[in-house]
Motif scaffolding. Structure first.
Motif, PDB file in Angstrom:
ATOM      1  N   LEU A 285       0.766  -1.107  -0.102  1.00  0.00           N
ATOM      2  CA  LEU A 285      -0.066  -0.087  -0.062  1.00  0.00           C
ATOM      3  C   LEU A 285       0.825   1.197  -0.161  1.00  0.00           C
ATOM      4  O   LEU A 285       0.518   2.063  -0.735  1.00  0.00           O
ATOM      5  CB  LEU A 285      -0.831   0.043   1.462  1.00  0.00           C
ATOM      6  N   TYR A 286       1.936   1.191   0.870  1.00  0.00           N
ATOM      7  CA  TYR A 286       2.726   2.256   0.870  1.00  0.00           C
ATOM      8  C   TYR A 286       3.232   2.735  -0.397  1.00  0.00           C
ATOM      9  O   TYR A 286       3.467   3.815  -0.808  1.00  0.00           O
ATOM     10  CB  TYR A 286       3.635   2.282   1.937  1.00  0.00           C
ATOM     11  N   HIS A 287       4.014   1.629  -1.085  1.00  0.00           N
ATOM     12  CA  HIS A 287       4.882   1.850  -2.200  1.00  0.00           C
ATOM     13  C   HIS A 287       3.866   1.957  -3.553  1.00  0.00           C
ATOM     14  O   HIS A 287       4.441   2.735  -4.455  1.00  0.00           O
ATOM     15  CB  HIS A 287       5.787   0.897  -2.510  1.00  0.00           C
ATOM     16  N   ARG A 288       2.813   1.363  -3.284  1.00  0.00           N
ATOM     17  CA  ARG A 288       2.045   1.357  -4.621  1.00  0.00           C
ATOM     18  C   ARG A 288       1.187   2.592  -4.848  1.00  0.00           C
ATOM     19  O   ARG A 288       1.042   3.366  -5.953  1.00  0.00           O
ATOM     20  CB  ARG A 288       1.164   0.198  -4.888  1.00  0.00           C
TER      21      ARG A 288
ATOM     22  N   ILE B 222       4.586   0.575  11.044  1.00  0.00           N
ATOM     23  CA  ILE B 222       4.458   0.504   9.363  1.00  0.00           C
ATOM     24  C   ILE B 222       5.671   1.129   8.709  1.00  0.00           C
ATOM     25  O   ILE B 222       6.148   0.654   7.630  1.00  0.00           O
ATOM     26  CB  ILE B 222       3.174   1.069   8.908  1.00  0.00           C
ATOM     27  N   ARG B 223       6.281   2.051   9.275  1.00  0.00           N
ATOM     28  CA  ARG B 223       7.443   2.815   8.772  1.00  0.00           C
ATOM     29  C   ARG B 223       8.536   1.959   8.663  1.00  0.00           C
ATOM     30  O   ARG B 223       9.258   1.547   7.888  1.00  0.00           O
ATOM     31  CB  ARG B 223       7.811   3.908   9.499  1.00  0.00           C
ATOM     32  N   GLN B 224       8.681   1.280   9.970  1.00  0.00           N
ATOM     33  CA  GLN B 224       9.689   0.040  10.005  1.00  0.00           C
ATOM     34  C   GLN B 224       9.714  -1.050   9.215  1.00  0.00           C
ATOM     35  O   GLN B 224      10.732  -1.327   8.442  1.00  0.00           O
ATOM     36  CB  GLN B 224       9.964  -0.377  11.362  1.00  0.00           C
ATOM     37  N   TRP B 225       8.525  -1.473   8.761  1.00  0.00           N
ATOM     38  CA  TRP B 225       8.392  -2.373   7.804  1.00  0.00           C
ATOM     39  C   TRP B 225       8.880  -1.965   6.609  1.00  0.00           C
ATOM     40  O   TRP B 225       9.403  -2.640   5.728  1.00  0.00           O
ATOM     41  CB  TRP B 225       6.872  -2.840   7.842  1.00  0.00           C
ATOM     42  N   CYS B 226       8.298  -0.841   5.960  1.00  0.00           N
ATOM     43  CA  CYS B 226       8.475  -0.048   4.792  1.00  0.00           C
ATOM     44  C   CYS B 226       9.830  -0.050   4.446  1.00  0.00           C
ATOM     45  O   CYS B 226      10.526  -0.127   3.423  1.00  0.00           O
ATOM     46  CB  CYS B 226       7.755   1.017   4.426  1.00  0.00           C
ATOM     47  N   LYS B 227      10.847   0.452   5.747  1.00  0.00           N
ATOM     48  CA  LYS B 227      12.278   0.645   5.591  1.00  0.00           C
ATOM     49  C   LYS B 227      12.860  -0.568   5.385  1.00  0.00           C
ATOM     50  O   LYS B 227      13.876  -0.633   4.609  1.00  0.00           O
ATOM     51  CB  LYS B 227      12.565   1.265   6.799  1.00  0.00           C
ATOM     52  N   LYS B 228      12.489  -1.742   6.174  1.00  0.00           N
ATOM     53  CA  LYS B 228      13.074  -3.099   6.061  1.00  0.00           C
ATOM     54  C   LYS B 228      12.794  -3.749   4.889  1.00  0.00           C
ATOM     55  O   LYS B 228      13.784  -4.218   4.080  1.00  0.00           O
ATOM     56  CB  LYS B 228      12.722  -3.735   7.281  1.00  0.00           C
ATOM     57  N   TYR B 229      11.357  -3.752   4.598  1.00  0.00           N
ATOM     58  CA  TYR B 229      11.024  -4.852   3.380  1.00  0.00           C
ATOM     59  C   TYR B 229      10.832  -4.106   1.891  1.00  0.00           C
ATOM     60  O   TYR B 229      10.750  -4.996   1.003  1.00  0.00           O
ATOM     61  CB  TYR B 229       9.566  -5.336   3.689  1.00  0.00           C
ATOM     62  N   GLY B 230      11.063  -2.666   2.037  1.00  0.00           N
ATOM     63  CA  GLY B 230      10.689  -2.206   0.817  1.00  0.00           C
ATOM     64  C   GLY B 230      11.663  -2.297  -0.270  1.00  0.00           C
ATOM     65  O   GLY B 230      11.741  -2.904  -1.543  1.00  0.00           O
ATOM     66  N   SER B 231      12.927  -2.458   0.132  1.00  0.00           N
ATOM     67  CA  SER B 231      14.159  -2.631  -0.876  1.00  0.00           C
ATOM     68  C   SER B 231      14.235  -4.125  -1.226  1.00  0.00           C
ATOM     69  O   SER B 231      14.671  -4.559  -2.206  1.00  0.00           O
ATOM     70  CB  SER B 231      15.536  -2.322  -0.221  1.00  0.00           C
TER      71      SER B 231
END
Length: 95
Positions: free
Chosen positions: A23-26, A50-59
Motif C-alpha cells: 500500500l505504501y509503495h504502490r 508500518i514505517r519500520q516495515w517499509c524501511k526494512k522490506y521495501g528494498s
C-alpha cells in the motif's frame, strides 16, 4: 514472498506486513493512512511499525521485482504511428 524467514520475530502475519508495504509503495499513502486502513480491517498497528516495515522490506521487495522481470532491452519496435498535421492524418516517417 517465497522466503518467509525474513519475517522471523514479528507478531504480525506475513500477509499483513506485505500488504502494508505494498500500500505504501504502490499508492504513495502516508503511514497514518495505512494505519487507518488496517484498523478498518481490524488490524492494530502503529504508523511507526508500518514505517519500520517499509524501511526494512521495501528494498527487498524492489530487488525481487527487478530480478523477476528479466533483462530489459534497449531496442523498441514501433508498429504504426499516425500524426495529424493541419487536419490530415499521415503515417509517421512519410512526407
Amino acid at each position: 514472498m517465497k522466503n518467509s524467514n525474513i519475517y522471523a520475530g514479528y507478531r504480525y502475519p506475513t500477509q499483513i506486513i506485505s500488504h502494508a508495504v505494498w500500500l505504501y509503495h504502490r499508492f504513495t499513502l502516508s503511514f497514518r493512512d495505512i494505519e487507518e486502513l488496517l484498523a478498518a480491517r481490524g488490524v492494530v498497528a502503529t504508523y511507526a511499525t508500518i514505517r519500520q516495515w517499509c524501511k526494512k522490506y521495501g528494498s527487498i521487495y524492489c530487488n525481487q521485482i527487478k530480478n523477476s522481470r528479466g533483462q530489459l532491452l534497449d531496442t523498441w519496435y514501433l508498429d504504426e504511428v499516425f500524426i495529424k498535421i493541419n487536419g490530415v492524418c499521415t503515417p509517421f516517417g512519410e512526407p
